[in-house]
Motif scaffolding. Structure first.
Motif, PDB file in Angstrom:
ATOM      1  N   HIS A   1       0.832  -1.213   0.000  1.00  0.00           N
ATOM      2  CA  HIS A   1       0.000   0.000   0.000  1.00  0.00           C
ATOM      3  C   HIS A   1       0.866   1.263   0.000  1.00  0.00           C
ATOM      4  CE1 HIS A   1      -3.401   2.634   0.937  1.00  0.00           C
ATOM      5  NE2 HIS A   1      -2.638   3.180   1.870  1.00  0.00           N
ATOM      6  N   ILE A   2       1.875   1.292   0.866  1.00  0.00           N
ATOM      7  CA  ILE A   2       2.721   2.486   0.963  1.00  0.00           C
ATOM      8  C   ILE A   2       3.544   2.676  -0.310  1.00  0.00           C
ATOM      9  CG2 ILE A   2       4.615   3.597   2.208  1.00  0.00           C
ATOM     10  CD1 ILE A   2       3.635   2.227   4.751  1.00  0.00           C
TER      11      ILE A   2
ATOM     12  N   LYS B   1       2.829   1.746  -3.346  1.00  0.00           N
ATOM     13  CA  LYS B   1       1.928   2.248  -4.402  1.00  0.00           C
ATOM     14  C   LYS B   1       1.595   3.716  -4.166  1.00  0.00           C
ATOM     15  CE  LYS B   1      -2.478   1.382  -6.773  1.00  0.00           C
ATOM     16  NZ  LYS B   1      -2.858   2.804  -6.784  1.00  0.00           N
ATOM     17  N   TRP B   2       1.335   4.072  -2.928  1.00  0.00           N
ATOM     18  CA  TRP B   2       1.022   5.463  -2.571  1.00  0.00           C
ATOM     19  C   TRP B   2       2.181   6.381  -2.933  1.00  0.00           C
ATOM     20  CZ3 TRP B   2       3.187   8.883   1.065  1.00  0.00           C
ATOM     21  CH2 TRP B   2       2.422  10.022   1.365  1.00  0.00           C
TER      22      TRP B   2
ATOM     23  N   ASP C   1       2.449   6.610  -6.841  1.00  0.00           N
ATOM     24  CA  ASP C   1       1.363   7.424  -7.394  1.00  0.00           C
ATOM     25  C   ASP C   1       1.584   8.903  -7.112  1.00  0.00           C
ATOM     26  OD1 ASP C   1       0.150   5.145  -8.336  1.00  0.00           O
ATOM     27  OD2 ASP C   1      -1.378   5.047  -6.768  1.00  0.00           O
ATOM     28  N   TYR C   2       1.997   9.208  -5.887  1.00  0.00           N
ATOM     29  CA  TYR C   2       2.204  10.607  -5.506  1.00  0.00           C
ATOM     30  C   TYR C   2       3.325  11.222  -6.338  1.00  0.00           C
ATOM     31  CZ  TYR C   2       2.304  14.741  -2.531  1.00  0.00           C
ATOM     32  OH  TYR C   2       2.224  16.029  -2.080  1.00  0.00           O
TER      33      TYR C   2
ATOM     34  N   THR D   1       9.757   1.466  -5.108  1.00  0.00           N
ATOM     35  CA  THR D   1       8.980   2.096  -6.186  1.00  0.00           C
ATOM     36  C   THR D   1       9.671   1.948  -7.537  1.00  0.00           C
ATOM     37  OG1 THR D   1      10.039   4.269  -5.948  1.00  0.00           O
ATOM     38  CG2 THR D   1       8.083   3.833  -4.579  1.00  0.00           C
TER      39      THR D   1
ATOM     40  N   PRO E   1       5.488   8.909   4.495  1.00  0.00           N
ATOM     41  CA  PRO E   1       4.993   7.561   4.217  1.00  0.00           C
ATOM     42  C   PRO E   1       4.716   6.686   5.435  1.00  0.00           C
ATOM     43  CG  PRO E   1       7.298   7.774   3.593  1.00  0.00           C
ATOM     44  CD  PRO E   1       6.822   9.142   3.914  1.00  0.00           C
TER      45      PRO E   1
END
Length: 268
Positions: free
Chosen positions: A15-16, A18-19, A22-23, A52, A168
């Motif tokens: 989740h982190i 991907k976050w 995306d950011y 990432t 994060p």
């Protein structure tokens, strides 16, 4: 009093990551810059950023740093570079910059205030350095604060390690960070090291400064969120809860938005 993390580490990790990705893509930047301290928070944060696939610049910024902190930080970056080809490193030794600053500002007879102000100056010099590297490489400064520090006791320097572009791990308790660190296989030396902010050039720990361990403060934060009051506790529990409530109160200026003086419409 110790709390065992209950997070689903694999899902939280995904989740982190991907976050973060995306950011960064939405912000149209190349990746992230992370200050490496030799502690678990920066180790976990930099590992999350590395996953990432985007540029992850790990920056060491010693200022009269204790050798054990420097060694742990380097061990972590060495390991990270072996695992992720997108990880880069740089060292900016800020000791001479800090010493020059000390020479240019007036002294004070209040040793406690002087000591604390200079410790915070170290953190702010590091923030400035991270933003320098972020600017020249098109990166975002990733914060390394956890939930207890950032929203519980305010254990960070305003416009120092609190000066970041995104956070994060700020919704993770310290126990969660350790659980994630174990899952991510960060160096054992970091997993077992006593947490320290490294701002005083010695081996003092966060617990030495705060008066309570992260396990204790995490417990107090959860009790406070339930609406518990001091009178409900006794002994060490009461002492810890009082420490938490005091720190939470006096550090609200760090955790709340900057106050703005609003001008009445009839004055315009």
């Amino acid at each position: 009093m110790a709390k065992k993390s209950t997070i689903q580490v694999e899902k939280v990790n995904e989740h982190i990551v991907k976050w973060l990705k995306d950011y960064a893509n939405n912000a149209k930047v190349n990746g992230f810059v992370v200050g490496i301290s030799g502690g678990v928070d920066s180790a976990v944060t930099s590992t999350l950023c590395a996953q990432t696939g985007m540029t992850t610049l790990c920056v060491e910024m010693p200022i009269h740093q204790h050798p054990s902190q420097v060694n742990r930080g380097r061990e972590h970056i060495d390991q990270l570079q072996k695992r992720f080809p997108n990880v880069q490193r740089v060292e900016a030794n800020l000791t001479s910059v800090f010493e020059e600053f000390v020479q240019q500002v007036p002294n004070t007879e209040n040793e406690h205030k002087l000591y604390l102000s200079l410790a915070n100056t170290r953190a702010r010099l590091r923030m400035t350095t991270l933003y320098y590297f972020a600017g020249i490489h098109g990166l975002l400064v990733a914060g390394t604060g956890n939930k207890v520090e950032d929203f519980g006791v305010g254990f960070f320097t305003k416009y120092g390690d609190g000066g970041v572009d995104l956070s994060p791990i700020a919704d993770l308790m310290k126990s969660d960070v350790y659980a994630l660190g174990k899952y991510l296989n960060i160096p054992e030396s970091i997993q077992v090291a006593a947490p320290t902010d490294g701002l005083f050039g010695d081996s003092r720990t966060d617990e030495d400064q705060l008066g309570a361990s992260y396990d204790e403060l995490e417990w107090a934060m959860l009790e406070d969120e339930k609406g518990s009051v001091v009178a409900a506790f006794s002994g060490r529990d009461k002492e810890v809860f009082e420490i938490y409530k005091k720190l939470n109160k006096i550090n609200q200026h760090k955790m709340e938005s900057i106050p703005v003086c609003l001008i009445p419409m009839n004055f315009r």
